[in-house]
Design a protein around this motif. Structure first.
Motif, PDB file in Angstrom:
ATOM      1  N   VAL A 187       0.844  -1.211   0.000  1.00 37.21           N
ATOM      2  CA  VAL A 187       0.000   0.000   0.000  1.00 37.21           C
ATOM      3  C   VAL A 187       0.874   1.254   0.000  1.00 37.21           C
ATOM      4  N   VAL A 188       1.918   1.253   0.816  1.00 33.87           N
ATOM      5  CA  VAL A 188       2.793   2.431   0.913  1.00 33.87           C
ATOM      6  C   VAL A 188       3.567   2.621  -0.399  1.00 33.87           C
ATOM      7  N   LYS A 189       4.091   1.512  -0.937  1.00 34.35           N
ATOM      8  CA  LYS A 189       4.827   1.621  -2.212  1.00 34.35           C
ATOM      9  C   LYS A 189       3.931   2.192  -3.308  1.00 34.35           C
ATOM     10  N   ARG A 190       2.702   1.711  -3.334  1.00 31.23           N
ATOM     11  CA  ARG A 190       1.761   2.138  -4.367  1.00 31.23           C
ATOM     12  C   ARG A 190       1.392   3.611  -4.194  1.00 31.23           C
ATOM     13  N   MET A 191       1.198   4.030  -2.949  1.00 31.13           N
ATOM     14  CA  MET A 191       0.851   5.433  -2.681  1.00 31.13           C
ATOM     15  C   MET A 191       1.973   6.360  -3.154  1.00 31.13           C
ATOM     16  N   VAL A 192       3.212   5.968  -2.846  1.00 29.79           N
ATOM     17  CA  VAL A 192       4.363   6.790  -3.219  1.00 29.79           C
ATOM     18  C   VAL A 192       4.445   6.922  -4.741  1.00 29.79           C
ATOM     19  N   ARG A 193       4.174   5.806  -5.418  1.00 29.54           N
ATOM     20  CA  ARG A 193       4.208   5.835  -6.882  1.00 29.54           C
ATOM     21  C   ARG A 193       3.056   6.684  -7.438  1.00 29.54           C
ATOM     22  N   ASP A 194       1.843   6.413  -6.942  1.00 25.39           N
ATOM     23  CA  ASP A 194       0.658   7.082  -7.492  1.00 25.39           C
ATOM     24  C   ASP A 194       0.651   8.581  -7.202  1.00 25.39           C
ATOM     25  N   LEU A 195       1.186   8.970  -6.045  1.00 26.41           N
ATOM     26  CA  LEU A 195       1.152  10.392  -5.674  1.00 26.41           C
ATOM     27  C   LEU A 195       2.490  11.086  -5.957  1.00 26.41           C
ATOM     28  N   ASN A 196       3.365  10.396  -6.694  1.00 25.05           N
ATOM     29  CA  ASN A 196       4.650  10.987  -7.124  1.00 25.05           C
ATOM     30  C   ASN A 196       5.447  11.550  -5.962  1.00 25.05           C
ATOM     31  N   MET A 197       5.462  10.804  -4.864  1.00 25.76           N
ATOM     32  CA  MET A 197       6.215  11.287  -3.699  1.00 25.76           C
ATOM     33  C   MET A 197       7.708  11.021  -3.924  1.00 25.76           C
ATOM     34  N   PRO A 198       8.565  11.998  -3.606  1.00 22.21           N
ATOM     35  CA  PRO A 198       9.974  11.865  -3.980  1.00 22.21           C
ATOM     36  C   PRO A 198      10.811  11.117  -2.953  1.00 22.21           C
ATOM     37  N   LEU A 199      10.513   9.847  -2.752  1.00 23.82           N
ATOM     38  CA  LEU A 199      11.359   9.046  -1.857  1.00 23.82           C
ATOM     39  C   LEU A 199      11.341   7.586  -2.277  1.00 23.82           C
ATOM     40  N   LEU A 200      12.351   6.854  -1.784  1.00 23.72           N
ATOM     41  CA  LEU A 200      12.451   5.419  -2.045  1.00 23.72           C
ATOM     42  C   LEU A 200      11.803   4.653  -0.910  1.00 23.72           C
ATOM     43  N   VAL A 201      11.067   3.589  -1.244  1.00 23.58           N
ATOM     44  CA  VAL A 201      10.488   2.729  -0.213  1.00 23.58           C
ATOM     45  C   VAL A 201      11.066   1.337  -0.364  1.00 23.58           C
ATOM     46  N   GLU A 202      11.677   0.835   0.695  1.00 19.68           N
ATOM     47  CA  GLU A 202      12.219  -0.533   0.680  1.00 19.68           C
ATOM     48  C   GLU A 202      11.453  -1.407   1.656  1.00 19.68           C
ATOM     49  N   GLY A 203      11.557  -2.730   1.457  1.00 20.97           N
ATOM     50  CA  GLY A 203      11.003  -3.680   2.421  1.00 20.97           C
ATOM     51  C   GLY A 203      12.126  -4.283   3.252  1.00 20.97           C
ATOM     52  N   GLY A 204      11.854  -4.560   4.520  1.00 20.22           N
ATOM     53  CA  GLY A 204      12.830  -5.217   5.398  1.00 20.22           C
ATOM     54  C   GLY A 204      12.281  -6.572   5.830  1.00 20.22           C
ATOM     55  N   PRO A 205      13.143  -7.603   5.923  1.00 20.99           N
ATOM     56  CA  PRO A 205      12.663  -8.958   6.232  1.00 20.99           C
ATOM     57  C   PRO A 205      12.009  -9.071   7.610  1.00 20.99           C
ATOM     58  N   THR A 206      11.109 -10.032   7.732  1.00 18.86           N
ATOM     59  CA  THR A 206      10.406 -10.266   9.005  1.00 18.86           C
ATOM     60  C   THR A 206      11.351 -10.887  10.031  1.00 18.86           C
ATOM     61  N   ILE A 207      11.421 -10.286  11.188  1.00 19.84           N
ATOM     62  CA  ILE A 207      12.244 -10.825  12.275  1.00 19.84           C
ATOM     63  C   ILE A 207      11.340 -11.680  13.177  1.00 19.84           C
ATOM     64  N   ARG A 208      11.851 -12.871  13.525  1.00 20.15           N
ATOM     65  CA  ARG A 208      11.046 -13.847  14.267  1.00 20.15           C
ATOM     66  C   ARG A 208      11.728 -14.255  15.570  1.00 20.15           C
TER      67      ARG A 208
END
Ligand code: AMP
Length: 289
Positions: free
Chosen positions: A164-185
């Motif tokens: 959802v966040v990645k898509r929002m950044v793309r759709d609203l042309n927000m000028p930042l990079l969004v990365e994912g971080g692995p799940t810690i268990r």
């Protein structure tokens, strides 16, 4: 780098104070959004962002807009002093921790909202928690607007939220990079979550079953790539044999779009939400053919 001797982070509670600081920042700014009650999952994102950026901001804000009327906004764990100490050890420069009135001065029901597209925002978590992703997208867009980070990392633990966040950044042309971080268990497989603190000792022993079933199901995708639906059904049966876990959904989806998939012919994600007593837990596993 060991940053345990670094000074305490600056703490800003108002947008004005934060913006005054932001103007003085030179170099790249990384940002990790949290609701506090920090655990090793949050810390892994903070450490990664610390490595990648000259400056680092962590926000701590329990966002009322993403909680349903019967959900745990009031009882959500708040552990500011411990969070501050953990951020100090990891070399966080600045903590932004506004009060509710700072973010929603006219009340949360009277603000402009950011609504994710229904195919991302209204399925799975969005189906069980109506309005949840609108609450997330709205607060995250406000935080991006205030903080103006160059990059951010969101946890894969909340996989749908990351999309959802990645898509929002793309759709609203927000000028930042969004990365994912692995799940810690935890060692027994349970995904770390602030809400694990609600589990009783007995429930905590049962909770790793969620990850065990996900691993079982996803482990069979390679050998039976055309039988994903049947394999997921078998997983649901495993859940139904565990009386103390109440499954809300177990679904396999395209890992990029969340579209339904029948065959293991692309990167997929197996997502689940289940309740143990009144504690609602989510988890997922990603697999690539
Ligand atoms: P929260 O405080 O629950 O809003 O989470 C803040 C950030 O930490 C989100 O990007 C989450 O996806 C991430 N996060 C939470 N739990 C974990 C975990 N076990 N492993 C990795 N990231 C996590």
């Amino acid at each position: 780098m060991d940053r345990s001797s670094a000074g305490s982070p600056q703490v800003f509670k108002t947008i004005k104070e934060f913006r005054d600081w932001r103007r003085s920042v030179r170099g790249s700014l990384g940002f990790i959004a949290t609701m506090g009650a920090l655990h090793a999952g949050h810390l892994s994102l903070i450490s990664r962002a610390r490595e990648l950026n000259d400056n680092l901001v962590v926000s701590i804000f329990v966002n009322p807009l993403q909680f349903g009327p019967k959900e745990d906004f009031g009882s959500y764990p708040r552990t500011f002093e411990t969070d501050l100490e953990l951020c100090r050890k990891l070399g966080v420069d600045t903590i932004f921790s506004p009060g509710t009135e700072e973010i929603y001065p006219d009340g949360k029901d009277h603000c402009t909202k950011v609504v994710p597209p229904p195919f991302l925002g209204e399925v799975l978590e969005g189906h069980f928690r109506p309005g949840f992703f609108t609450g997330v997208a709205t607060v995250v867009s406000k935080l991006f607007e205030i903080i103006e980070p160059n990059m951010t990392i969101f946890g894969e633990k909340d996989y749908q939220q990351l999309l959802v966040v990645k898509r929002m950044v793309r759709d609203l042309n927000m000028p930042l990079l969004v990365e994912g971080g692995p799940t810690i268990r935890a060692d027994d497989g349970l995904a770390l979550s602030s809400r694990n603190a609600y589990l009783t000792e007995e429930q905590r022993k049962i909770a790793p079953m969620i990850h065990r079933i996900l691993s079982d199901v996803i482990g069979q995708f390679k050998s039976e790539p055309n039988k994903l639906t049947a394999l997921v059904e078998k997983g649901k049966q495993q859940f139904s044999k565990t009386a103390s876990i109440d499954l809300q959904y177990l679904e396999v989806r395209d890992a990029n779009t969340l579209e339904e998939v029948a065959a293991f012919d692309r990167k997929v994600v197996l997502l689940t939400a289940a309740k143990i007593g009144s504690v609602r837990l989510i988890d997922n596993l990603i697999a690539t053919p």
